[in-house]
Write a protein that holds these residues in place. Structure first.
Motif, mmCIF file in Angstrom:
data_model
loop_
_atom_site.group_PDB
_atom_site.id
_atom_site.type_symbol
_atom_site.label_atom_id
_atom_site.label_comp_id
_atom_site.label_asym_id
_atom_site.label_seq_id
_atom_site.Cartn_x
_atom_site.Cartn_y
_atom_site.Cartn_z
ATOM 1 N N ALA A 1 2.672 1.942 3.581
ATOM 2 C CA ALA A 1 1.874 1.892 4.812
ATOM 3 C C ALA A 1 2.425 0.900 5.842
ATOM 4 O O ALA A 1 2.371 1.157 7.037
ATOM 5 N N LYS B 1 -8.272 5.138 -2.050
ATOM 6 C CA LYS B 1 -8.859 6.221 -1.262
ATOM 7 C C LYS B 1 -8.156 7.517 -1.655
ATOM 8 O O LYS B 1 -6.947 7.537 -1.871
ATOM 9 N N THR C 1 0.843 -1.186 0.000
ATOM 10 C CA THR C 1 0.000 0.000 0.000
ATOM 11 C C THR C 1 0.883 1.242 0.000
ATOM 12 O O THR C 1 1.655 1.458 0.925
ATOM 13 N N ASP D 1 -4.171 12.574 2.178
ATOM 14 C CA ASP D 1 -3.482 11.364 1.731
ATOM 15 C C ASP D 1 -4.264 10.614 0.655
ATOM 16 O O ASP D 1 -5.487 10.468 0.746
ATOM 17 N N VAL E 1 1.161 5.278 0.117
ATOM 18 C CA VAL E 1 0.435 6.452 0.589
ATOM 19 C C VAL E 1 1.165 7.697 0.106
ATOM 20 O O VAL E 1 2.347 7.885 0.407
ATOM 21 N N THR F 1 -4.344 6.857 -1.026
ATOM 22 C CA THR F 1 -3.923 5.484 -0.768
ATOM 23 C C THR F 1 -4.027 4.676 -2.052
ATOM 24 O O THR F 1 -5.082 4.647 -2.693
#
Length: 196
Positions: A192, A161, A32, A41, A34, A43
């Protein structure tokens, strides 16, 4: 119970197919990415199952801090936002407006890892020259589907996201191939799952 589960899975797949994307798969924290932008942020679920060499190179560059302060140097309305030129795009150390978009990193260029995935809204792909085996550090995030890119560029992930934050990135000049003056930037990039 089993029949219900199969029917639910079939319905979920059919719905995802109807909107033009594969079923969402949650990435592990180690896969992941970021990106901290000026408003928050973003994602990104990286896809080592599609492009293991490209994902490893991105992760190596993230862990070096190479993407920090790098500009979104080419942003085309209705198409995509491109960033990742760690050689010429660092807005705090060596930014070169005339050269940004032509550089890479000190790591080697990578052979293409094309897949059957589609370029849809939120897809993250690797930028390259005319040579399919020339991707290095630059990547782009799609604002909209782009079927002509399918099978021609390596897909490395998808925004999970923060796509609204990508939508708010400053656009470039349409008459200059999306070149952005005073561009937005990646403030910080991290994986992450990393503890530091």
């Amino acid at each position: 119970m089993r029949m219900f589960r199969l029917a639910s899975l079939a319905l979920a797949f059919a719905l995802s197919w109807a909107v033009g994307s594969a079923p969402a798969l949650a990435a592990s924290p180690q896969d992941t990415l970021v990106l901290t932008l000026k408003n928050g942020d973003v994602t990104i679920a990286l896809r080592p199952d599609l492009a293991p060499k490209h994902v490893e190179q991105i992760k190596a560059l993230v862990r070096e801090g190479a993407y920090d302060n790098v500009a979104f140097h080419r942003v085309i309305e209705g198409f995509m936002a491109q960033t990742g030129d760690v050689q010429y795009g660092d807005m705090e150390d060596g930014y070169k407006a005339a050269a940004v978009g032509t550089g890479g990193s000190e790591l080697p260029d990578l052979p293409a890892e094309f897949s059957q995935e589609h370029f849809v809204r939120g897809t993250v792909g690797m930028a390259r020259s005319q040579n399919p085996d020339s991707a290095n550090s630059q990547f782009f995030i799609m604002f909209a589907p782009a079927p002509p890119l399918d099978g021609e560029y390596t897909i490395v992930g998808k925004v999970e996201k923060g796509l609204d934050l990508i939508d708010s990135i400053k656009r470039g000049d349409p008459s200059d191939n999306g070149s952005v003056s005073e561009p937005d930037r990646i403030i910080k990039a991290r994986i992450a799952g990393d503890t530091k």
